[in-house]
Design a protein around this motif. Structure first.
Motif, PDB file in Angstrom:
ATOM      1  N   ALA A 391       3.747 -18.453   4.912  1.00  0.00           N
ATOM      2  CA  ALA A 391       3.195 -19.857   5.693  1.00  0.00           C
ATOM      3  C   ALA A 391       1.718 -19.959   5.959  1.00  0.00           C
ATOM      4  N   THR A 392       1.169 -18.930   5.749  1.00  0.00           N
ATOM      5  CA  THR A 392      -0.281 -18.649   6.194  1.00  0.00           C
ATOM      6  C   THR A 392      -1.121 -18.581   4.962  1.00  0.00           C
ATOM      7  N   ALA A 393      -0.674 -18.296   3.948  1.00  0.00           N
ATOM      8  CA  ALA A 393      -1.349 -17.791   2.687  1.00  0.00           C
ATOM      9  C   ALA A 393      -2.075 -16.714   2.786  1.00  0.00           C
ATOM     10  N   GLU A 394      -1.787 -15.802   3.715  1.00  0.00           N
ATOM     11  CA  GLU A 394      -2.124 -14.398   3.785  1.00  0.00           C
ATOM     12  C   GLU A 394      -0.762 -13.524   3.293  1.00  0.00           C
ATOM     13  N   ARG A 395      -0.632 -13.549   1.910  1.00  0.00           N
ATOM     14  CA  ARG A 395       0.407 -12.967   1.339  1.00  0.00           C
ATOM     15  C   ARG A 395       0.527 -11.633   1.483  1.00  0.00           C
ATOM     16  N   VAL A 396       1.725 -10.950   1.552  1.00  0.00           N
ATOM     17  CA  VAL A 396       1.950  -9.948   1.609  1.00  0.00           C
ATOM     18  C   VAL A 396       3.085  -9.337   0.622  1.00  0.00           C
ATOM     19  N   TRP A 397       3.086  -8.143  -0.144  1.00  0.00           N
ATOM     20  CA  TRP A 397       3.869  -7.964  -1.209  1.00  0.00           C
ATOM     21  C   TRP A 397       4.567  -6.449  -0.767  1.00  0.00           C
ATOM     22  N   GLN A 398       5.911  -6.504  -0.851  1.00  0.00           N
ATOM     23  CA  GLN A 398       6.496  -5.231  -0.407  1.00  0.00           C
ATOM     24  C   GLN A 398       6.443  -4.140  -1.428  1.00  0.00           C
ATOM     25  N   LEU A 399       6.261  -3.026  -1.155  1.00  0.00           N
ATOM     26  CA  LEU A 399       6.381  -1.721  -2.114  1.00  0.00           C
ATOM     27  C   LEU A 399       7.659  -0.844  -1.305  1.00  0.00           C
ATOM     28  N   PRO A 400       8.036  -0.050  -2.085  1.00  0.00           N
ATOM     29  CA  PRO A 400       9.218   0.527  -1.742  1.00  0.00           C
ATOM     30  C   PRO A 400       8.743   1.865  -0.902  1.00  0.00           C
ATOM     31  N   LEU A 401       9.630   2.189  -0.056  1.00  0.00           N
ATOM     32  CA  LEU A 401       9.364   3.763   0.626  1.00  0.00           C
ATOM     33  C   LEU A 401      10.763   4.504   0.468  1.00  0.00           C
ATOM     34  N   TRP A 402      10.932   4.648  -0.779  1.00  0.00           N
ATOM     35  CA  TRP A 402      12.000   5.382  -1.138  1.00  0.00           C
ATOM     36  C   TRP A 402      11.822   6.891  -0.892  1.00  0.00           C
ATOM     37  N   GLU A 403      12.976   7.532  -0.189  1.00  0.00           N
ATOM     38  CA  GLU A 403      12.993   8.954   0.191  1.00  0.00           C
ATOM     39  C   GLU A 403      12.309   9.889  -1.087  1.00  0.00           C
ATOM     40  N   GLU A 404      12.614   9.512  -2.276  1.00  0.00           N
ATOM     41  CA  GLU A 404      11.884  10.438  -3.231  1.00  0.00           C
ATOM     42  C   GLU A 404      10.528  10.414  -3.218  1.00  0.00           C
ATOM     43  N   TYR A 405       9.921   9.638  -2.631  1.00  0.00           N
ATOM     44  CA  TYR A 405       8.325   9.807  -2.386  1.00  0.00           C
ATOM     45  C   TYR A 405       7.651  10.787  -1.379  1.00  0.00           C
ATOM     46  N   ARG A 406       8.796  11.103  -0.480  1.00  0.00           N
ATOM     47  CA  ARG A 406       8.578  12.058   0.600  1.00  0.00           C
ATOM     48  C   ARG A 406       7.975  13.187   0.228  1.00  0.00           C
ATOM     49  N   ASP A 407       8.486  13.706  -0.807  1.00  0.00           N
ATOM     50  CA  ASP A 407       7.927  15.336  -1.184  1.00  0.00           C
ATOM     51  C   ASP A 407       6.416  15.245  -1.635  1.00  0.00           C
ATOM     52  N   ALA A 408       5.857  13.984  -1.873  1.00  0.00           N
ATOM     53  CA  ALA A 408       4.435  13.895  -2.113  1.00  0.00           C
ATOM     54  C   ALA A 408       3.690  14.499  -0.875  1.00  0.00           C
ATOM     55  N   MET A 409       3.949  14.178   0.191  1.00  0.00           N
ATOM     56  CA  MET A 409       3.215  14.620   1.349  1.00  0.00           C
ATOM     57  C   MET A 409       3.680  15.827   1.974  1.00  0.00           C
ATOM     58  N   LYS A 410       4.473  16.643   1.334  1.00  0.00           N
ATOM     59  CA  LYS A 410       4.767  17.985   2.206  1.00  0.00           C
ATOM     60  C   LYS A 410       3.855  19.140   1.848  1.00  0.00           C
ATOM     61  N   SER A 411       3.461  19.794   2.887  1.00  0.00           N
ATOM     62  CA  SER A 411       2.381  20.618   2.908  1.00  0.00           C
ATOM     63  C   SER A 411       3.046  22.105   2.745  1.00  0.00           C
ATOM     64  N   GLU A 412       2.657  22.967   2.055  1.00  0.00           N
ATOM     65  CA  GLU A 412       3.138  24.501   2.081  1.00  0.00           C
ATOM     66  C   GLU A 412       2.955  25.164   3.400  1.00  0.00           C
ATOM     67  N   ILE A 413       1.683  24.647   4.195  1.00  0.00           N
ATOM     68  CA  ILE A 413       1.295  25.588   5.202  1.00  0.00           C
ATOM     69  C   ILE A 413       1.152  24.755   6.680  1.00  0.00           C
ATOM     70  N   ALA A 414       1.483  23.261   6.282  1.00  0.00           N
ATOM     71  CA  ALA A 414       1.370  22.681   7.675  1.00  0.00           C
ATOM     72  C   ALA A 414       2.571  21.467   7.575  1.00  0.00           C
TER      73      ALA A 414
END
Ligand code: BES
Ligand code: MN
Ligand code: ZN
Length: 485
Positions: A391-414
């Protein structure tokens, strides 16, 4: 820029400049056809023909602006045409001009009026605050000739004027250089807005952040002489409609910190508080429009600088939530300040949290300058934002947040690390944010690619900050009111 509506016809207006928007498929009115060679004014999008009626019409000048096919006209067509008209009026140095449409309005009059005001105000916006030799531009007066639709159009014009001025306010903040727009400056701006608009405002300074455990904002800000701030602005009150939290990334300058950025284009990182600017703009608009919702604007303001006191790669910090973060790259600072802001938002038990952030270069690679990235945990909220974007021409485009992506942000020590590698960088950044919103409906808008234009993509933009997010948020919030019944 002032915008008004009059009920008469454009061709009867005794104006210094009359601007006629015309389509490819509707004939020009007869006095106009006599003024130009047959076939010259085709109505093609952005075709401009300036005519001098010399007494055959009451107007001194007549500007024809082509807006394409009638069936293809949207609010953005009108917004862009109105911006062209304002720019031409400035060039011609007229102070008042009239604008009209050739025939029956192709959109609902209120929508047309709103787009007219938005285009006029934003199209004449320039960031010239620091130009000593600038000529003070005369204040422009744009009059919409809306015939029988004048009354309904006027309500739209008023709305559009408020929303566009709020967008210009956001642009001013994001265009402002890092030596002016510091975290303290943003805090001061919020306090002034509180006075001006009747918002309830709280600004926490560094000692208060330490006392209350804002470990994310403190870590990012600790390298800079410009100390961080945490800002909360409230419109309305809890219990008075649902509570909506808007959270903005307010990095007033992003050098990258110890993981320092290259020199080229680093100056543009003064816009790294564009998410915060959108929150400021939206708060101004909802206050002026008296939107019947409880809207809480939250800004996480810090400057990301390298120094002997700066946070470093390898540091482990404890955020406001208690969750710990292993810092692998000090340039992934936005998510760290947002961690505190998003966690804080939970205390309002909000119906929705929306954050806006110039968060990743990866979103620019994915979507370019034509859409903001949208990620979140609630599809209904996402759908509403997508609709507001159209409606505003401030377009947004959705990207997935699948569970599989979560591992990428896990730390060994925190509990988390702050980078997840190059691939899917916009998504892994959102995965990080998701850890701080609990189960509340949440959407994240990555506006890194849309907050700044080197060359305008649309006629109502100008080089520099776009003010992205203000119009989108206000549209979404107004729809939210509608949905409540
Ligand atoms: N503020 C930047 C993102 C950005 C880049 C905004 C270009 C506008 C234009 C952000 O803080 C950043 O530096 N992100 C890094 C993250 C990386 C180190 C994981 C990026 O995208 O490179
Ligand atoms: Mn950064
Ligand atoms: Zn940044």
């Amino acid at each position: 820029m002032q915008c008004e509506v009059q009920s008469g016809s454009l061709l009867d207006a005794a104006a210094d400049l009359a601007v006629l928007l015309h389509t490819e498929d509707e004939p020009l009115p007869t006095p106009v056809t006599d003024l130009c060679e047959a076939g010259d004014a085709t109505g093609r999008w952005n075709q401009q023909t300036l005519l001098y009626p010399r007494g055959t019409l009451p107007a001194r000048r007549l500007l024809l602006i082509g807006i394409g096919k009638r069936s293809a006209i949207t609010a953005d067509t009108v917004r862009q045409a109105a911006a062209l008209a304002a720019q031409r009026a400035q060039e011609l140095k007229v102070t008042t001009y009239h604008l009209g449409y050739n025939g029956n309005l192709p959109l609902a009059p209120a929508v047309f009026g709103q787009a007219f005001a938005e285009g006029s105000v934003l199209g004449s916006y320039r960031y010239v605050r620091y130009k000593s030799d600038r000529e003070e531009p005369p204040s422009l007066n744009a009059i919409l000739q809306a015939g029988a639709d004048a009354e309904v159009a006027a309500a739209g014009v008023q709305r559009g004027h408020i929303i566009a001025r709020a967008t210009a306010f956001a642009r001013d903040l994001a265009n402002g250089p890092g030596n002016e727009v510091t975290p303290a400056f943003l805090g001061q701006t919020a306090l002034e807005m509180g006075e001006r608009l009747g918002l309830k405002v709280m600004v926490l300074d560094k000692p208060q952040l330490i006392e209350q455990g804002f470990g994310g904002i403190l870590a990012v800000g600790q390298g800079s002489a410009n100390e961080p701030r945490f800002i909360v602005m409230e419109h309305g009150a809890a219990g008075n409609g649902p509570t909506i939290c808007l959270v903005g990334k307010g990095i007033t300058f992003d050098t990258g910190g110890i993981s320092i950025k290259p020199a080229e284009k680093m100056d543009e990182m003064k816009m790294d508080m564009s998410g915060a600017a959108a929150v400021f703009g939206a708060m101004q608009a909802v206050a002026e429009l008296q939107v019947p919702l409880h809207v809480v604007g939250i800004v996480c303001a810090a400057e990301n600088m390298p120094s002997g006191a700066a946070y470093r790669p390898g540091d482990i910090i404890r955020t406001l939530s208690g969750k710990t973060v292993e810092v692998l790259n000090t340039d992934a600072e936005g998510r760290i300040v947002l961690a505190d802001g998003l966690y804080y938002a939970q205390r309002y038990q909000p119906a929705a949290i929306v954050d806006l952030a110039t968060l990743t270069g990866a979103i620019m690679v994915a979507l370019g300058p034509h859409a903001a990235g949208l990620m979140g945990n609630n599809q209904e909220l996402a759908n509403r934002l997508i609709a507001a974007g159209e409606a505003t021409a401030e377009r947004v485009w959705q990207l997935p947040l699948w569970e599989e992506y979560r591992d990428a942000m896990k730390s060994e020590i925190a509990d988390l690390k702050n980078t997840g590698g190059r691939y899917g960088g916009a998504i892994t950044a959102a995965v990080f944010l998701a850890a701080f919103v609990g189960d509340y409906p949440w959407a994240h808008l990555d506006i890194a690619g849309t907050a700044w234009v080197e060359k305008p993509v649309r006629t109502y933009q100008s080089r520099g900050a776009t003010g992205i997010g203000v119009r989108l948020l206000v549209e979404w919030l107004q729809g939210y009111v509608g949905a409540q019944g």
